[in-house]
Scaffold this motif. Structure first.
Motif, short mmCIF file in Angstrom:
data_model
loop_
_atom_site.label_atom_id
_atom_site.label_comp_id
_atom_site.label_asym_id
_atom_site.label_seq_id
_atom_site.Cartn_x
_atom_site.Cartn_y
_atom_site.Cartn_z
N PHE A 64 -2.05 4.68 0.19
CA PHE A 64 -2.59 6.03 -0.01
C PHE A 64 -3.16 6.59 1.28
CE2 PHE A 64 -7.06 4.72 -0.02
CZ PHE A 64 -6.99 3.40 -0.45
N GLN A 123 -1.59 11.58 3.87
CA GLN A 123 -0.78 11.21 2.70
C GLN A 123 0.70 11.12 3.11
OE1 GLN A 123 -2.19 10.39 -0.23
NE2 GLN A 123 -0.20 9.77 -1.01
N THR A 135 3.07 7.75 3.06
CA THR A 135 4.37 7.76 2.38
C THR A 135 5.45 7.16 3.27
OG1 THR A 135 3.67 9.76 1.21
CG2 THR A 135 6.03 9.28 1.20
N VAL A 193 -2.16 9.15 -4.85
CA VAL A 193 -2.77 10.30 -4.19
C VAL A 193 -4.21 10.36 -4.68
CG1 VAL A 193 -2.68 12.82 -3.98
CG2 VAL A 193 -0.55 11.52 -4.18
#
Ligand SMILES: Cc1cc2nc3c(=O)[nH]c(=O)nc-3n(C[C@H](O)[C@H](O)[C@H](O)COP(=O)(O)O)c2cc1C
Length: 193
Positions: free
Chosen positions: A9, A20, A24, A41
């Motif tokens: 996260f 974020q 990812t 998230v």
């Protein structure tokens, strides 16, 4: 062999969070290396600012319980940490604090953190990419029983670094970020063997 489970996260509540996006990308590297990654998230876990009075009156709020359970269920943490005033963001510290709390007298201290391994990255529009904040995040996690792997990546000029689809324009940088996920996965595989 046990498949490494990684919780990933960004430590931000901002909708278009650079961190974020970075988490990812790092998560892609972990998945490609064979980890089972849960990408969350933090905005989906709305929490009040931690207060011992609130905790005494109501216990852990439901989102804190959910987060704590997620921490307990994973072997590794992949965190992209925003830098606020040269340090950790309030949102990330608040999560760390809520998740650190025991819910009964027989629960081991810091159960959600003990024995976990983490890897860190950061993104900031500034020229240091959040590097100064990572020093503090590393220290906090280390003090609560998390082994933080030495490698890290700080993405500077984050406002120019990402394409509209969330990928990094600089392929070499993207490879370094993905490699964080790879490293964490390889480390966990060795530990779990
Ligand atoms: C209260 C506050 C303090 C900040 N302090 C810093 C800082 O010390 N260093 C830095 O590089 N960026 C700083 N920034 C800018 C953040 O890096 C920027 O807002 C970034 O987008 C936050 O991460 P996010 O995109 O994941 O939400 C600060 C932002 C805020 C709101």
């Amino acid at each position: 062999m046990t498949t490494p489970r990684i919780l990933a996260f960004g430590g931000s509540l901002r909708r278009e969070s650079f961190n974020q996006k970075l988490a990812t990308i790092a998560a892609e590297g972990a998945r490609a290396a064979g980890a089972e990654v849960t990408l969350i998230v933090l905005r989906d876990f709305p929490l009040p600012v931690f207060s011992e009075d609130l905790e005494a009156a109501e216990g852990l709020p439901a989102p804190a319980k959910k987060l704590k359970q997620l921490f307990l269920e994973h072997h590794g943490l992949l965190i992209s940490a925003p830098e606020y005033n040269s340090s950790i963001s309030g949102a990330l510290k608040n999560v760390i604090d809520w998740v650190s709390r025991a819910e009964s007298d027989d629960e081991p201290v810091l159960a959600a953190y003990t024995g976990k391994t983490a890897i860190l990255c950061a993104a900031s529009p500034g020229s240091l990419g959040g590097l100064r904040g990572l020093v503090h995040v590393r220290a906090i996690l280390g003090n609560i029983g998390v082994t933080v792997l030495p490698d890290q990546v700080a993405v500077s000029r984050a406002d120019e670094a990402f394409r509209p689809d969330g990928s990094l324009a600089d392929e070499k940088l993207a490879a370094r970020v993905k490699n964080l996920g790879t490293q964490l996965t390889h480390h966990l595989k060795k530990m779990l063997a």
